[in-house]
Design a protein around this motif. Structure first.
Motif, mmCIF file in Angstrom:
data_model
loop_
_atom_site.group_PDB
_atom_site.id
_atom_site.type_symbol
_atom_site.label_atom_id
_atom_site.label_comp_id
_atom_site.label_asym_id
_atom_site.label_seq_id
_atom_site.Cartn_x
_atom_site.Cartn_y
_atom_site.Cartn_z
ATOM 1 N N SER A 136 0.938 -1.543 0.030
ATOM 2 C CA SER A 136 0.277 0.133 0.275
ATOM 3 C C SER A 136 1.066 0.832 -0.025
ATOM 4 C CB SER A 136 -0.847 -0.712 1.174
ATOM 5 O OG SER A 136 -0.516 1.022 2.350
ATOM 6 N N GLY A 137 0.437 2.237 -0.604
ATOM 7 C CA GLY A 137 1.317 3.502 -0.759
ATOM 8 C C GLY A 137 1.638 4.623 0.635
ATOM 9 N N LYS A 138 0.732 4.278 2.017
ATOM 10 C CA LYS A 138 0.745 4.251 3.087
ATOM 11 C C LYS A 138 0.724 3.454 3.863
ATOM 12 C CE LYS A 138 -2.925 7.510 5.325
ATOM 13 N NZ LYS A 138 -4.489 7.155 5.639
ATOM 14 N N GLY A 139 1.216 3.859 5.400
ATOM 15 C CA GLY A 139 1.239 3.020 6.399
ATOM 16 C C GLY A 139 0.314 3.079 7.144
ATOM 17 N N GLY A 140 0.327 1.905 8.216
ATOM 18 C CA GLY A 140 -0.767 1.863 9.210
ATOM 19 C C GLY A 140 -2.170 1.534 8.970
ATOM 20 N N VAL A 141 -2.306 1.118 7.299
ATOM 21 C CA VAL A 141 -3.383 0.895 6.678
ATOM 22 C C VAL A 141 -3.796 -0.798 7.072
ATOM 23 C CG1 VAL A 141 -3.889 2.522 5.568
ATOM 24 C CG2 VAL A 141 -2.615 0.252 4.000
ATOM 25 N N GLY A 142 -2.523 -1.413 7.708
ATOM 26 C CA GLY A 142 -2.739 -2.850 7.438
ATOM 27 C C GLY A 142 -1.807 -3.790 6.706
ATOM 28 N N LYS A 143 -1.626 -3.455 6.596
ATOM 29 C CA LYS A 143 -0.841 -4.961 5.321
ATOM 30 C C LYS A 143 0.541 -5.396 6.024
ATOM 31 C CE LYS A 143 2.340 -1.238 4.447
ATOM 32 N NZ LYS A 143 2.015 -0.149 4.956
ATOM 33 N N SER A 144 0.333 -5.090 7.082
ATOM 34 C CA SER A 144 1.290 -6.092 7.860
ATOM 35 C C SER A 144 0.291 -7.465 9.203
ATOM 36 C CB SER A 144 2.367 -6.336 9.235
ATOM 37 O OG SER A 144 3.210 -5.359 8.820
ATOM 38 N N SER A 145 -0.836 -6.271 9.155
ATOM 39 C CA SER A 145 -2.129 -7.662 9.775
ATOM 40 C C SER A 145 -2.497 -8.246 8.484
ATOM 41 C CB SER A 145 -3.505 -6.518 10.037
ATOM 42 O OG SER A 145 -2.779 -5.993 10.883
ATOM 43 N N VAL A 146 -3.121 -8.212 7.122
ATOM 44 C CA VAL A 146 -3.420 -8.800 6.373
ATOM 45 C C VAL A 146 -2.136 -10.075 6.350
ATOM 46 C CG1 VAL A 146 -3.866 -8.898 3.860
ATOM 47 C CG2 VAL A 146 -4.640 -7.038 5.365
ATOM 48 N N ALA A 147 -1.241 -10.046 5.898
ATOM 49 C CA ALA A 147 -0.076 -10.167 5.477
ATOM 50 C C ALA A 147 -0.232 -11.625 6.381
ATOM 51 C CB ALA A 147 1.468 -9.559 5.634
ATOM 52 N N THR A 148 0.147 -11.334 7.000
ATOM 53 C CA THR A 148 0.586 -12.705 9.009
ATOM 54 C C THR A 148 -1.118 -13.634 8.854
ATOM 55 O OG1 THR A 148 1.102 -11.144 10.197
ATOM 56 C CG2 THR A 148 0.266 -12.616 10.817
ATOM 57 N N ASN A 149 -2.622 -12.726 8.663
ATOM 58 C CA ASN A 149 -3.212 -13.268 9.274
ATOM 59 C C ASN A 149 -3.813 -14.153 7.547
ATOM 60 O OD1 ASN A 149 -5.135 -13.202 11.279
ATOM 61 N ND2 ASN A 149 -3.822 -11.333 10.734
ATOM 62 N N VAL A 265 -3.216 -4.548 -3.494
ATOM 63 C CA VAL A 265 -3.255 -3.703 -2.475
ATOM 64 C C VAL A 265 -3.760 -3.518 -1.360
ATOM 65 C CG1 VAL A 265 -3.571 -0.966 -2.988
ATOM 66 C CG2 VAL A 265 -2.514 -2.447 -4.712
ATOM 67 N N VAL A 266 -3.696 -3.354 0.005
ATOM 68 C CA VAL A 266 -4.885 -2.569 0.714
ATOM 69 C C VAL A 266 -4.812 -1.317 0.726
ATOM 70 C CG1 VAL A 266 -4.790 -2.852 3.356
ATOM 71 C CG2 VAL A 266 -3.531 -4.650 2.209
ATOM 72 N N THR A 267 -6.390 -1.092 1.253
ATOM 73 C CA THR A 267 -6.813 -0.221 1.206
ATOM 74 C C THR A 267 -7.101 1.103 2.295
ATOM 75 O OG1 THR A 267 -7.407 2.400 -0.247
ATOM 76 C CG2 THR A 267 -8.378 0.145 -0.259
ATOM 77 N N THR A 268 -7.741 1.558 2.743
ATOM 78 C CA THR A 268 -8.946 2.112 3.883
ATOM 79 C C THR A 268 -9.912 3.278 3.355
ATOM 80 O OG1 THR A 268 -7.272 3.731 4.506
ATOM 81 C CG2 THR A 268 -8.011 1.924 6.481
ATOM 82 N N PRO A 269 -11.843 2.601 3.435
ATOM 83 C CA PRO A 269 -12.136 3.070 3.215
ATOM 84 C C PRO A 269 -12.513 4.536 2.462
ATOM 85 C CG PRO A 269 -13.184 1.814 4.702
ATOM 86 C CD PRO A 269 -11.631 2.109 4.527
ATOM 87 N N GLN A 270 -11.406 5.272 2.741
ATOM 88 C CA GLN A 270 -11.440 7.174 3.087
ATOM 89 C C GLN A 270 -11.135 7.053 1.563
ATOM 90 O OE1 GLN A 270 -9.428 5.573 5.056
ATOM 91 N NE2 GLN A 270 -8.870 7.068 6.666
ATOM 92 N N PRO A 271 -11.577 8.162 0.887
ATOM 93 C CA PRO A 271 -10.998 8.575 -0.627
ATOM 94 C C PRO A 271 -8.940 8.891 0.215
ATOM 95 C CG PRO A 271 -12.880 9.348 0.201
ATOM 96 C CD PRO A 271 -12.266 9.309 1.237
ATOM 97 N N ALA A 272 -8.265 9.422 0.883
ATOM 98 C CA ALA A 272 -6.965 9.508 0.939
ATOM 99 C C ALA A 272 -6.117 8.067 0.784
ATOM 100 C CB ALA A 272 -7.364 10.680 2.095
ATOM 101 N N ALA A 273 -6.842 7.723 1.404
ATOM 102 C CA ALA A 273 -5.697 6.360 1.767
ATOM 103 C C ALA A 273 -5.800 5.829 0.263
ATOM 104 C CB ALA A 273 -6.870 5.657 2.662
ATOM 105 N N GLN A 274 -7.027 6.449 -0.216
ATOM 106 C CA GLN A 274 -7.015 5.773 -1.839
ATOM 107 C C GLN A 274 -6.009 6.516 -2.504
ATOM 108 O OE1 GLN A 274 -11.271 5.812 -2.792
ATOM 109 N NE2 GLN A 274 -10.565 5.146 -4.991
ATOM 110 N N LYS A 275 -6.376 7.275 -2.541
ATOM 111 C CA LYS A 275 -5.321 7.836 -3.959
ATOM 112 C C LYS A 275 -3.629 7.388 -3.588
ATOM 113 C CE LYS A 275 -6.234 12.804 -3.626
ATOM 114 N NZ LYS A 275 -5.582 13.626 -2.576
ATOM 115 N N VAL A 276 -3.777 7.175 -1.358
ATOM 116 C CA VAL A 276 -1.803 6.115 -1.907
ATOM 117 C C VAL A 276 -1.503 5.007 -2.033
ATOM 118 C CG1 VAL A 276 0.190 8.112 -0.598
ATOM 119 C CG2 VAL A 276 -2.285 7.260 0.370
#
Ligand code: ATP
Ligand code: MG
Length: 385
Positions: A136-149, A265-276
């Protein structure tokens, strides 16, 4: 009637070394197997390295296997350590006779993912491993949690799974997966640690606690190269890569080492996260990796009243997926237990697979394994020349 040596060896044949996943008999680890009278049996096992952290596990497995023989009432297991020569033979056998060495070379990876002298196994035409790059372009969206689970859920489906923590500065997989034991090295071959059926390697194992890693580009490149070439992955079905936030050096290195890497690509639902998140898709395209799907995290919180509260807005994942022309593979709920499980090394997909989030990860694993299964078979035997 005393138990014969052959009977004991046969009983020990199904016992696997917990790290190498091979029979201890086939690995030549059984040095003595003898009936010493009165229902007692003596077994000696040669460990790969002194102080092997899994010796108790091996002892238990040997006990159980041998006690199943009729007439055996006690087992005396003792340990010895392989000589350098024996270890070298074992390493060669495990690596299929690959030449030793590879240290100290100066060159980066070539276009085929060949580091000088040592090929990256996952870049080879015959490799059966699907590398899954969680980004994901952005930190803290849950990449590591998704990768692990996702790794844990794929392993629970019976796949062999490895995970590389490519987040050199912000490594978090050993803690999230609960794989906090240090990896063992057999000469220059590193054995990954393992938890919940997932093998793991991370820079976290090599950095003293609380110390910052300050590495420049070439060193990052080298560390990643070693994670892919010097670690005994044993040809897994899936190799997940937890990508660092951003779109820098590491993505470029990985695209050379893992030319068949599939980007998620992991993203959160808001538009700002999507942009990154879009940036990381653009990066993937630049280095010729294919984006296979979008994973939306923290999509909603389900209250005690059963209602879904969309704390971070809605629709970002679907929009990004449509824009990239890939499927939206999952919408993962926000649940405190997911965070707690990440903090204590008890991934929710493993400890609570029937919970809302647990189910979502298992469904994601099913889609990745089945729906996105590549239809090309990368088998050298099937190659038409
Ligand atoms: N769906 C979720 N519900 C609750 N907590 C979550 C969820 N997803 C992630 N978290 C928590 O949010 C924090 C950040 O998640 P995580 O570390 O997986 O993100 P990341 O994208 O890998 O971050 P970084 O960019 O720092 O590597 C962690 O504490 C994690 O436990
Ligand atoms: Mg992370």
């Amino acid at each position: 009637m005393p138990v014969t040596h052959d009977q004991l060896v046969d009983a020990l044949r199904p016992v696997q070394d917990p790290e190498l996943h091979r029979s201890i008999v086939d690995l030549d680890m059984v040095r003595r197997a003898e009936d010493i009278g009165g229902g007692a049996v003596a077994i000696q096992v040669a460990l790969t390295v002194a102080g092997c952290p899994l010796r108790n596990e091996i002892r238990q497995r040997v006990d159980t296997a041998v006690l199943a023989l009729s007439g055996v009432t006690s087992v005396d297991v003792d340990f010895t350590v392989m000589t350098d020569e024996e270890r070298e033979t074992l390493r060669h056998r495990l690596q299929g006779g690959a030449p030793a060495g590879g240290h100290g070379h100066q060159h980066g990876a070539g276009p085929q993912g060949h580091a000088a002298g040592k090929p990256v196994p996952f870049a080879q035409p015959g490799s059966r491993t699907r590398p899954l790059l969680i980004s994901s372009g952005k930190g803290g969206v849950g990449k590591s949690s998704v990768a692990t689970n996702l790794a844990v859920a794929l392993a629970a489906r019976g796949h062999s799974v490895g995970i590389v923590d490519a987040d050199i500065y912000g490594f978090s997989i050993p803690r999230m997966l609960g794989a906090d034991r240090d990896p063992v090295a057999i000469d220059d071959m590193l054995l990954p640690t393992e938890a919940w059926g997932v093998r793991c390697i991370s820079i976290g194992y090599f950095v003293p606690d609380g110390q910052a890693v300050i590495w420049r580009g070439p060193m990052l490149h080298k560390a990643l190269e070693q994670f892919l070439t010097d670690v005994y992955w044993d040809d897994p079905d899936f190799l997940l890569v937890d990508m660092p936030p951003g779109t820098g050096d590491i993505a470029i290195s990985l695209s050379q080492y893992l030319p068949r890497g599939e980007v998620f690509v992991v993203t959160t639902p808001q538009p700002a996260a999507q942009k990154v998140a879009r940036l990381s898709a653009a990066m993937a395209a630049k280095v010729n990796l294919s984006v296979r799907g979008v994973i939306e995290n923290m999509s909603w919180f389900t209250g005690d009243d059963g209602r879904r509260y969309e704390l971070f807005g809605a629709g970002g994942g679907a929009e990004l997926a449509a824009e990239l022309d890939v499927p939206l593979l999952a919408q993962l709920p926000l649940v405190p237990a997911l965070r707690a499980g990440g903090d204590d090394g008890r991934p929710i997909a493993a400890v609570d697979p029937d919970s809302e989030a647990g189910r979502a990860f298992h469904e994601l694993a099913e889609r990745v394994a089945v729906e996105l299964r590549p239809n090309k078979v990368f088998s050298p035997a099937l190659k038409v020349v």
